[in-house]
Design an enzyme around this catalytic site. Structure first.
Site, short mmCIF file in Angstrom:
data_model
loop_
_atom_site.label_atom_id
_atom_site.label_comp_id
_atom_site.label_asym_id
_atom_site.label_seq_id
_atom_site.Cartn_x
_atom_site.Cartn_y
_atom_site.Cartn_z
N ARG A 83 -8.88 -2.03 -6.62
CA ARG A 83 -8.44 -0.96 -5.73
C ARG A 83 -9.06 0.38 -6.13
NH1 ARG A 83 -2.68 1.39 -3.90
NH2 ARG A 83 -3.56 3.24 -2.93
N ARG A 92 -7.18 -0.06 2.12
CA ARG A 92 -7.07 -0.42 0.70
C ARG A 92 -7.15 -1.93 0.50
NH1 ARG A 92 -2.11 2.30 -0.06
NH2 ARG A 92 -3.21 3.94 1.01
N ASP A 95 -2.19 -2.81 -2.17
CA ASP A 95 -1.20 -1.77 -2.46
C ASP A 95 0.08 -2.50 -2.83
OD1 ASP A 95 -0.03 0.75 -2.64
OD2 ASP A 95 0.50 0.81 -0.52
N ASP A 97 3.96 -1.83 -3.83
CA ASP A 97 5.02 -0.84 -3.88
C ASP A 97 6.31 -1.49 -4.36
OD1 ASP A 97 3.52 1.29 -2.88
OD2 ASP A 97 3.96 0.80 -0.80
N1 A4P Z 1 5.10 5.83 -6.47
C1 A4P Z 1 6.31 6.44 -6.29
N2 A4P Z 1 7.25 5.54 -6.00
C2 A4P Z 1 6.64 4.32 -5.99
C3 A4P Z 1 7.12 3.00 -5.75
N3 A4P Z 1 8.40 2.75 -5.46
N4 A4P Z 1 6.23 1.97 -5.82
C4 A4P Z 1 3.88 6.56 -6.81
C5 A4P Z 1 4.91 2.21 -6.11
N5 A4P Z 1 4.40 3.45 -6.35
C6 A4P Z 1 5.27 4.49 -6.30
O1 A4P Z 1 0.72 5.55 -4.66
C7 A4P Z 1 0.84 6.91 -4.95
C8 A4P Z 1 1.83 7.11 -6.07
O2 A4P Z 1 3.11 6.70 -5.64
C9 A4P Z 1 1.56 6.30 -7.32
O3 A4P Z 1 0.87 7.04 -8.26
C10 A4P Z 1 2.97 5.92 -7.83
O4 A4P Z 1 3.23 6.47 -9.10
P1 A4P Z 1 -0.68 4.95 -4.37
O5 A4P Z 1 -0.48 3.49 -4.17
O6 A4P Z 1 -1.65 5.39 -5.40
O7 A4P Z 1 -1.15 5.74 -3.05
P2 A4P Z 1 -0.88 5.41 -1.56
O8 A4P Z 1 -0.38 3.99 -1.46
O9 A4P Z 1 -2.09 5.78 -0.77
O10 A4P Z 1 0.22 6.42 -1.15
P3 A4P Z 1 1.64 6.07 -0.76
O11 A4P Z 1 2.30 7.33 -0.31
O12 A4P Z 1 2.30 5.25 -1.82
O13 A4P Z 1 1.38 5.19 0.51
P4 A4P Z 1 2.31 4.02 0.90
O14 A4P Z 1 3.62 4.57 1.21
O15 A4P Z 1 2.19 2.95 -0.10
O16 A4P Z 1 1.63 3.56 2.26
N6 A4P Z 1 0.18 0.38 7.24
C11 A4P Z 1 0.52 -0.93 7.30
N7 A4P Z 1 0.60 -1.56 8.50
N8 A4P Z 1 0.80 -1.63 6.16
C12 A4P Z 1 0.76 -1.05 4.91
O17 A4P Z 1 1.02 -1.74 3.91
N9 A4P Z 1 0.42 1.01 3.64
C13 A4P Z 1 0.19 2.30 3.57
C14 A4P Z 1 0.34 3.00 2.28
C15 A4P Z 1 -0.15 3.09 4.77
N10 A4P Z 1 -0.18 2.32 5.99
C16 A4P Z 1 0.15 1.02 6.03
C17 A4P Z 1 0.44 0.34 4.82
MG MG Z 2 1.49 2.74 -2.55
#
Ligand code: A4P
Ligand code: MG
Length: 169
Positions: A83, A92, A95, A97
């Site tokens: 990643r 990506r 990911d 979460d």
């Molecule tokens: N972080 C805080 N809380 C958590 C948690 N519960 N689990 C921090 C994992 N990480 C957590 O994440 C950014 C920061 O969030 C990490 O440094 C961690 O300490 P990241 O994975 O580096 O960045 P990101 O994923 O680009 O940002 P973010 O805001 O986490 O995005 P999301 O919310 O994960 O969304 N559309 C569809 N259809 N399906 C998907 O799976 N995923 C995203 C990403 C956007 N659109 C999508 C999907």
């Molecule tokens: Mg994430």
């Protein structure tokens, strides 16, 4: 031991294969026991629309790790799968979460649980409902009830005969 749920998403480099690899690595991590994995779902991208559809799934584990240690494991697996962090909400390879960690509530930038997107994202809440239909969220809300307010937005389960295609895109 705590029961935790992890959301997996990918829309690059054969997404289904990436999810399968991540599940394998998490399930074989020390202090982790795999409980269930959901079906694989195809979902419309949340965020920028000029990117491929996602494959999403949710897994349930039992672990003696702390939430912070589990996050570190997940991030190491994200790195192992190659990643690269570029655009927020952009495409990506993988990911991971942490959606729920028992009934714990954590509100830190590096780790927020329950995951803030859990209750409004169809690609998280429906797979979770599939594997934990009787789950009560830490705020006391039954998952089943919460799901009723979330539109499917085109979310659909990948049939097994579509797996090969999703492994090759
Ligand atoms: N972080 C805080 N809380 C958590 C948690 N519960 N689990 C921090 C994992 N990480 C957590 O994440 C950014 C920061 O969030 C990490 O440094 C961690 O300490 P990241 O994975 O580096 O960045 P990101 O994923 O680009 O940002 P973010 O805001 O986490 O995005 P999301 O919310 O994960 O969304 N559309 C569809 N259809 N399906 C998907 O799976 N995923 C995203 C990403 C956007 N659109 C999508 C999907
Ligand atoms: Mg994430």
């Amino acid at each position: 031991m705590v029961v935790a749920y992890i959301g997996l998403g990918s829309n690059l480099n054969a997404p289904l294969l990436q999810l399968k690899k991540a599940i394998h690595f998490i399930a074989n991590s020390k202090q982790v026991k795999l409980l269930q994995t959901s079906s694989f779902y195809l979902s419309k991208p949340l965020g920028p629309q000029d990117q491929p559809d996602f494959v999403n799934a949710v897994m349930g584990i039992e672990t003696s790790l702390t939430a912070a240690a589990l996050l570190t494991q997940c991030q190491a697996i994200e790195e192992k799968l190659g990643r690269v962090r570029k655009q927020h909400w952009g495409p990506r390879i993988i990911d991971l979460d942490i959606l729920l960690f028992g009934n714990q509530k954590l509100d830190q930038l590096e780790l927020t649980v329950p995951h803030p997107g859990l209750v409004q994202r169809e690609f998280v809440i429906y797979p979770l409902l599939e594997i934990a239909p009787n789950l009560i969220l830490p705020d006391g809300m039954p998952l089943q009830k919460q799901t009723k307010s979330v539109a499917l937005n085109g979310l659909r389960k990948l049939a097994k005969d579509e797996w090969e295609v999703a492994c090759n895109v």
